[in-house]
Motif scaffolding. Structure first.
Motif: not given
Length: 517
Positions: A417-422
């Motif tokens: 989620l960090e890689l997708l959303n940031n």
């Protein structure tokens, strides 16, 4: 006058061109990732019109006039049978020192298997002459004797970004204060504790290399090449050019000798059309795709059940689709958004615009392909240089990593989620991609130019530093520093003696003056 200069320039160019070199490729190591780098070099030279013969466990059966093969795939059969007995996740927990000893033993066996191959024996019993030998530097140095027998100029390559044993061959200096050992997981920004262990391990590695590995390679060289005119040391320090699988944009900055040429990306070809089912799967992923592949050595079906379920449960919560290199026909608990395949065209898939994240073991080939396409990575490094590669991706801001022991549903979900959303990871990945491809020559052009350069200049000995003629004590000036220290000690001692004599005389005269007064 200008016309004369023009004619002279044209004639000079014609004279220094090297056409139709006869080249021998020696690629003994039974690993697809290692072969991919060597094959990229070989194909570049074949495309340039040179006649190339390759000794390899991976025959390509290419129908080209200027390409020949010596099939040593028997090594691969033995290696594959042994490999299946090794659990890579257990192997990844071996201490770095143990890995060094294991590689030394394994590669000694590879030399024996290689030289025992019928096709190699047939080749050795015939009279061959080559202009250039392309040789992989990976702890099989005794096989340089083949280059000696064929009387060719030695051009080597390494699949690692930074290897200490190539430093020994070129006389290069890699300060352990900021050049991390490839078997560790440090970057060039090390704490005191990391610098301490980086230095200690590098000294241990050097001891293993020179005290354990090199004597065995000398013995193998003498065994298989008893009539060699040049000694093992002569061949070892006689490499004209070393192609290194590195580039400053993706690697840390470190010293490098003029005869060391970075060719990172040599294996990356233009993306090809995808199989119809994969193309449709990617095109229909309106929210994006996560590509999951642990390379050729590590099989996803070997994941322990609890760790495999951590991924399955995480993927089930995402709106993105997942393309997973998974070696079984079915995936227990598949939530429906996961497509599995025992083989995938990884490089071509990464070029698809819908791919948002690449989950990888951190191998240098896969991470390089991701860099070319500007795709953020989530690494789960297991062994070798994978931890180093992922540490660099985290430092440069285009990736995250999870240690194998820390793989849980929560950790995987949080990282994805960090890689997708940031957006910073995608921005950084695209920026590094621009730097990676921005160079005066492509990796393929560099290989052709420098190989031909070595041939034009009879081995290009002018590129090799004289530091290769110095031993460890001389190279690091230990004898000089000890001499200077001894001189300072002697001078200091003499000053002390002289000062003591002067003080004694002063104090002897002083009481006499007092009595007279």
């Amino acid at each position: 006058m200008r016309f004369i200069y023009f004619v002279v320039a044209v004639l000079s160019t014609i004279c220094i061109q090297v056409n139709g070199l006869k080249i021998l490729g020696i690629l003994p190591f039974p690993s697809k990732s290692h072969f991919a780098i060597g094959n990229g070099i070989i194909e570049s030279l074949v495309d340039a019109g040179h006649e190339v013969t390759v000794m390899s466990p991976y025959p390509q059966k290419a129908n080209r006039k200027n390409y020949n093969e010596i099939d040593v795939s028997k090594i691969l059969e033995i290696f594959e049978s042994d490999k299946h007995e090794v659990n890579p996740f257990v192997f990844g927990k071996f201490p770095a020192v143990g890995v060094m000893f294991m590689l030394t033993k394994m590669n000694t066996d590879i030399v024996d298997l290689f030289m025992a191959n019928n096709e190699v024996q047939k080749f050795m019993n015939e009279d061959h002459k080559y202009d250039i030998c392309i040789f992989e530097l990976f702890l099989v140095d005794s096989l340089m004797g083949i280059a000696e027998k064929t009387n060719c100029i030695l051009v080597s390559f390494t699949t690692f970004a930074a290897v200490r044993w190539t430093d020994d061959m070129t006389g290069n200096d890699s300060p352990t204060s900021y050049v991390p050992n490839p078997f560790l997981h440090y970057t060039d920004r090390m704490s005191f504790k990391e610098r301490l262990w980086n230095t200690a391990f590098s000294l241990i590695e050097r001891g293993i290399y020179h005290g354990y590995y090199m004597p065995r390679q000398r013995a193998l060289y003498s065994k298989y090449f008893p009539n060699a005119k040049r000694s093992f040391e002569d061949m070892y320090f006689n490499t004209s050019i070393i192609f290194s699988n590195t580039h400053v944009s993706s690697n840390t900055v470190r010293p490098s000798m003029p005869n060391t040429v970075g060719i990172a990306g040599i294996h990356v070809k233009p993306a090809k059309p995808l199989p119809a089912d994969i193309q449709e799967f990617l095109d229909s992923a309106t929210d994006g795709v996560i590509l999951f592949s642990m390379g050729s050595f590590i099989q996803s079906k070997q994941w322990p059940i609890e760790k495999r379920e951590a991924f399955v449960k995480t993927f089930g919560k995402l709106k993105q689709k997942v393309l997973w290199k998974y070696e079984n026909e079915t995936l227990p608990g598949n939530p429906g958004n996961i497509k599995i395949s025992s083989w995938i065209p990884q490089r071509d898939i990464l070029a698809h615009p819908n791919v948002k994240v690449f989950i990888t073991h951190g191998g240098l080939l896969g991470t390089t392909e991701a860099i070319v396409e500007g795709v953020p990575v989530l690494g789960i490094p297991i062994f070798g240089d994978q931890k180093l590669n992922m540490a660099k991706s985290v430092m440069k801001g285009y990736g995250l990593q999870i240690n194998y022991d820390d793989v849980t549903e929560e950790a995987v979900t949080e990282s994805i989620l960090e890689l997708l959303n940031n957006p910073k990871y995608k921005i950084n990945a695209e920026e590094i991609s621009k730097r990676f491809v921005d160079r005066p020559m492509t990796p393929q052009e560099s290989v052709v130019y420098w190989t031909e350069y070595a041939a034009r200049h009879q081995g290009a000995s002018h590129l090799r530093a004289q530091s290769t003629n110095l031993n460890f004590i001389e190279f690091h000036l230990i004898d000089v520093y000890c001499t200077l220290l001894a001189i300072f000690v002697v001078i200091g001692y003499l000053k002390f003696v002289i000062l003591r004599m002067i003080l004694r005389r002063i104090f002897r005269k002083s009481p006499q003056k007092q009595k007279r007064s």
